[in-house]
Design a protein around this motif. Structure first.
Motif, PDB file in Angstrom:
ATOM      1  N   SER A  75       0.839  -1.209   0.000  1.00 16.93           N
ATOM      2  CA  SER A  75       0.000   0.000   0.000  1.00 16.93           C
ATOM      3  C   SER A  75       0.871   1.254   0.000  1.00 16.93           C
ATOM      4  N   GLU A  76       2.060   1.153   0.609  1.00 16.36           N
ATOM      5  CA  GLU A  76       2.983   2.300   0.618  1.00 16.36           C
ATOM      6  C   GLU A  76       3.496   2.592  -0.790  1.00 16.36           C
ATOM      7  N   ASP A  77       3.844   1.534  -1.537  1.00 13.31           N
ATOM      8  CA  ASP A  77       4.308   1.713  -2.915  1.00 13.31           C
ATOM      9  C   ASP A  77       3.217   2.362  -3.773  1.00 13.31           C
ATOM     10  N   ILE A  78       1.992   1.889  -3.606  1.00 10.59           N
ATOM     11  CA  ILE A  78       0.873   2.405  -4.397  1.00 10.59           C
ATOM     12  C   ILE A  78       0.636   3.879  -4.097  1.00 10.59           C
ATOM     13  N   LEU A  79       0.624   4.230  -2.831  1.00 10.97           N
ATOM     14  CA  LEU A  79       0.393   5.618  -2.421  1.00 10.97           C
ATOM     15  C   LEU A  79       1.497   6.519  -2.956  1.00 10.97           C
ATOM     16  N   ARG A  80       2.753   6.071  -2.825  1.00  9.70           N
ATOM     17  CA  ARG A  80       3.885   6.870  -3.286  1.00  9.70           C
ATOM     18  C   ARG A  80       3.853   7.065  -4.803  1.00  9.70           C
ATOM     19  N   LEU A  81       3.541   5.979  -5.517  1.00  5.52           N
ATOM     20  CA  LEU A  81       3.450   6.078  -6.977  1.00  5.52           C
ATOM     21  C   LEU A  81       2.340   7.020  -7.408  1.00  5.52           C
ATOM     22  N   SER A  82       1.189   6.898  -6.775  1.00  3.01           N
ATOM     23  CA  SER A  82       0.054   7.748  -7.113  1.00  3.01           C
ATOM     24  C   SER A  82       0.402   9.219  -6.945  1.00  3.01           C
ATOM     25  N   GLU A  83       1.104   9.526  -5.867  1.00  2.00           N
ATOM     26  CA  GLU A  83       1.497  10.918  -5.605  1.00  2.00           C
ATOM     27  C   GLU A  83       2.546  11.398  -6.598  1.00  2.00           C
TER      28      GLU A  83
END
Length: 398
Positions: A75-83
């Motif tokens: 979930s951290e990777d997804i959030l960081r990528l989205s941002e």
């Protein structure tokens, strides 16, 4: 940006995926968009990947040219990528900014190898034959739809490109098709250098000739067109030798009707394989399609193949497949084949794993692949039927 400790960069995106490149590798990750209403679970994604790996790729190439695989991100990777992606994505695509925790890892089809110079042409060829219900109008589906798109302000100008020219097998007509794509790319023609887009629908058409003349492997538009045409007419795995470049001839890129005078494609060439799959829908009565199970057919198709022990790289199994599989499934395969993209990569460096193409004193490595092979919804058949009726009504009002 980074994923799993690897640096990545944004490449491209469509309605379903955002494609990011894993730097210093030959792979990309396709992030799967979520619309906030439906979370794509592992089973749906697994079925989609299996459809690409075990149905579309072997049907097009006769062997497993490449395979996709599913990866899971934190979930951290997804959030960081989205941002991090928000500022590099086109504004009209940012409506969908949520991504599934599952993603698809696949070969980077825009390069031959990350450690050499690469050029890649992406062509979305569309439907390469005239559907029987359009024959009396002497217009193919693509060309009729251009009129509709103009009326609905989806395009600024009608494209002179006709898929029937590209699939004709006649070099002069194929040349005409490519020139019209260059002239008006829309979303059907892109040129990449080392994975980066250097020419597409937002580019100035006058820049294309300049780009090609300044790319060492080609140095002329004429040579570039010869290379692409010969690769399209080849089997994708054999070395090609062009003894002499064709003469530069003035081609009339404007025509009123589509030429439906048959195809002269070599039996083993890639375009013929693609055309064969596209035509699978011709004998399907769309009026009889009442099922609304969306993607359940993918599950059923894969199950049927397993029960019948069908491996589509085997010629006998392919014959059994076409004879026994539900015609509806064949229509869905046809729908995918009509909307896929051909990727032709070229590198001035030779690679043992890839065939070569030689013209005059230039020898290049090449790779031909196909992308956008994911299954489509059964609803797309009903949408096609509605669009066909709309096109006929529009044409008859002329």
């Amino acid at each position: 940006m980074s994923v799993f400790g690897n640096a990545v960069k944004y490449l491209n995106e469509g309605n379903v995926h955002v494609v990011i490149c894993i730097l210093n590798t030959d792979y990309v990750i396709r992030l799967i968009k979520e619309d906030g209403k439906m979370v794509k679970d592992m089973e749906i994604i697994r079925n989609s990947v299996s459809f690409v790996n075990f149905v579309m790729i072997p049907l097009l190439f006769g062997y497993y040219q490449y395979k996709e695989e599913i990866i899971k991100m934190t979930s951290e990777d997804i959030l960081r990528l989205s941002e991090n992606l928000i500022n590099v994505r086109p504004k009209h695509r940012r409506v969908k900014s949520n991504f599934s925790q599952f993603a698809i890892k696949a070969p980077n089809l825009t390069i031959i190898s990350y450690n050499c110079e690469n050029y890649c042409l992406e062509i979305k060829p569309k439907e390469g034959f005239m559907a029987s219900n359009f024959s009396k109008y002497s217009k193919c589906y693509y060309c009729l739809k251009q009129v509709l798109k103009l009326q609905e302000n989806e395009v600024i100008n009608i494209s002179g490109y006709c898929p029937l020219d590209l699939f004709s097998g006649e070099r002069k007509r194929m040349r005409k098709a490519l020139l019209n794509l260059i002239k008006n790319p829309q979303n059907n023609f892109k040129l990449f250098k080392d994975g980066n887009i250097i020419y597409n629908e937002t580019s100035n058409v006058n820049n294309f000739d300049f780009l090609i003349r300044n790319i060492t492997p080609y140095n002329s538009l004429n040579v570039f067109l010869d290379l692409i045409i010969e690769i399209l007419l080849g089997d994708g795995i054999s070395d090609i030798v062009i003894k002499e470049s064709s003469e530069e001839i003035d081609i009339n890129t404007n025509t009123e009707n589509c030429y439906n005078d048959g195809h002269q494609l070599p039996a083993n060439c890639f375009l013929n394989q693609l055309l064969t799959l596209q035509k699978l829908s011709e004998n399907i009565n769309l009026d009889s399609v009442t099922k609304n199970d969306d993607f359940q057919y993918v599950v059923n198709l894969l199950k049927d193949m397993k029960e019948l022990n069908i491996n589509l790289i085997n010629m006998d199994d392919r014959k059994k497949f076409f004879e026994t599989i539900d015609p509806l499934y064949l229509a869905m395969i046809s729908a995918v084949a009509k909307d896929c993209s051909i990727m032709i990569c070229l590198s001035p460096e030779t690679h043992e794993l890839y065939p070569s193409i030689t013209i005059k004193d230039k020898r290049l490595s090449y790779k031909m692949s196909v992308t956008d092979l994911e299954p489509k919804s059964i609803k797309s058949l009903a949408k096609r039927k509605t669009t066909e009726q709309k096109l006929i009504e529009l044409y008859e009002k002329k």
